[in-house]
Design an enzyme around this catalytic site. Structure first.
Site, PDB file in Angstrom:
ATOM      1  N   CYS A   1       3.715  -7.821 -21.928  1.00  0.00           N
ATOM      2  CA  CYS A   1       2.390  -7.174 -21.998  1.00  0.00           C
ATOM      3  C   CYS A   1       2.328  -6.156 -23.140  1.00  0.00           C
ATOM      4  O   CYS A   1       1.342  -6.076 -23.860  1.00  0.00           O
ATOM      5  CB  CYS A   1       2.086  -6.418 -20.701  1.00  0.00           C
ATOM      6  SG  CYS A   1       2.528  -7.273 -19.201  1.00  0.00           S
ATOM      7  N   ASP A   2       3.362  -5.351 -23.272  1.00  0.00           N
ATOM      8  CA  ASP A   2       3.266  -4.167 -24.121  1.00  0.00           C
ATOM      9  C   ASP A   2       4.160  -4.175 -25.363  1.00  0.00           C
ATOM     10  O   ASP A   2       4.033  -3.281 -26.212  1.00  0.00           O
ATOM     11  CB  ASP A   2       3.584  -2.909 -23.282  1.00  0.00           C
ATOM     12  CG  ASP A   2       2.597  -2.732 -22.137  1.00  0.00           C
ATOM     13  OD1 ASP A   2       1.410  -3.078 -22.332  1.00  0.00           O
ATOM     14  OD2 ASP A   2       2.995  -2.288 -21.051  1.00  0.00           O
TER      15      ASP A   2
ATOM     16  N   CYS B   1       6.763  -4.070 -18.608  1.00  0.00           N
ATOM     17  CA  CYS B   1       6.421  -5.447 -18.987  1.00  0.00           C
ATOM     18  C   CYS B   1       6.434  -5.601 -20.504  1.00  0.00           C
ATOM     19  O   CYS B   1       5.474  -5.220 -21.185  1.00  0.00           O
ATOM     20  CB  CYS B   1       5.053  -5.829 -18.423  1.00  0.00           C
ATOM     21  SG  CYS B   1       4.553  -7.501 -18.855  1.00  0.00           S
TER      22      CYS B   1
END
Ligand code: NDP
Length: 316
Positions: free
Chosen positions: A142-143, A139
């Site tokens: 997200c990261d 992701c």
């Protein structure tokens, strides 16, 4: 027959969608029962730091966030159960579900929040750095932030890979896309966008051989051209995988309308309604577009409100 339990609301799955549905349903006096599923806490338990969920200015780890969501659901007397639903029968007025412990549950309403599972390549080195939170992720939204000013690799050539590569290109100095064929699967417009981005390099006809690391984190990716056999090492600190997700919807397929890739179809866009009355869906089981904790939580709230309205209309 002795093992039949009745509930006003059965929630299947324990990611942000399921727990948010539980918080709303419990506070509306529906006494929900929640089965956590195969991976209690859902996909967030494989995420290290969550910095994009509103309300956590310092960030929070995925597992900690799920512990807090579970505690919040329990505070309002959600019956949270360790275990998973193996079979359903939504053909009659009563929604029947069976759990792995042999219990048969008869639910007035069911909220499906079983999520989706990110696909990985399955390489030993990939799994090693994924598990230690050392630079492997499925992701980018997200990261990606953790790789600001660094070099990253992303595997895949669909719309997700293109979207995520483009997202990473704004944060990273260089993004290398690993495409296993000589063309993209993505829509033309998405593929063109990455092709026209200066700091994205596309390598065609290549497969990942190994994620390289120093035991603490990722340091590179070894790839092999599947036409020439030539091997290349790409330096990187982040290794992103965007080769698709599999929605966890197999047990519903005989009753609930799914799209061609297995995602649950909304009966009415903008609601949580499925084609079966009294059965609602929240989170990634119906979402291949956003897949965020905060959107999953939002749809969990919608599903609980829809379930409450359904029960009220039935005079419960
Ligand atoms: P897709 O299944 O569309 O694409 C998966 C990609 O990963 C393909 O290029 C595939 O290669 C590649 N792949 C699969 N397995 C491997 C492997 N083992 N090694 C290397 N590469 C591999 O998944 P997406 O998640 O991209 O998209 C899913 C759906 O969601 C699609 O319908 C898409 O259009 C939609 N979507 C729409 C968005 C939007 O509109 N903004 C954003 C994101 C997704 P190959 O092509 O060779 O099979």
């Amino acid at each position: 027959m002795s093992d039949i339990e009745k509930t006003k609301c059965l929630i299947i799955g324990s990611g942000p969608a399921g727990y948010t549905a539980a918080i709303y349903a419990a506070r509306a006096d529906m006494s929900p029962m929640l089965y956590q599923g195969m991976q209690p806490g859902g996909q967030l338990t494989t995420t290290n730091e969550v910095e994009n969920f509103p309300g956590y200015p310092e960030g929070i780890t995925g597992p900690d966030m799920m512990v807090q969501l579970e505690a919040q659901a329990k505070r309002f007397d959600t019956d949270v159960r360790f275990g998973f639903i193996t079979k359903v029968d939504f053909s009659g007025d009563v929604h029947k579900c069976w759990a792995d412990d042999g219990k048969e549950i008869h639910a007035d309403t069911v909220i499906i929040s079983t999520g989706a599972t990110a696909k990985y390549l399955g390489l030993e080195s990939e799994q090693k750095y994924l598990k230690m939170g050392g630079g492997v992720s499925a992701c980018a939204v997200c990261d990606g932030f953790f790789y600001r000013g660094q070099e990253t690799v992303i595997v895949g050539a669909g719309d997700s890979a293109c979207e995520e590569a483009h997202y990473l290109s704004k944060l990273c100095t260089k993004v290398t896309m690993i495409v296993r064929r000589d063309e993209f699967r993505a829509s033309k417009i998405m593929a063109e966008r990455v092709k026209n981005t200066e700091n994205i390099t596309i390598m065609y006809n290549v497969n990942t051989v190994e994620v390289l690391g120093d035991g603490q984190g990722v340091t590179g990716t070894l790839v092999k051209n599947n036409k020439t056999g030539e091997e290349t090492t790409i330096p990187c600190t982040g290794f992103f995988v965007a080769i698709g997700h599999k929605p966890n919807t197999d047990i519903f397929k005989d009753f609930i309308n799914l799209d061609e890739t297995g995602y649950i179809k909304y009966e009415e866009p903008g609601t949580s309604l499925t084609n079966v009355e009294g059965v609602f869906v929240a989170g990634d089981a119906a979402d291949k577009r956003y897949r965020q904790a905060v959107t999953a939580a939002g749809t969990g709230c919608m599903a609980a409100l829809d379930a409450e309205r359904y029960l009220a209309a039935k005079g419960h």
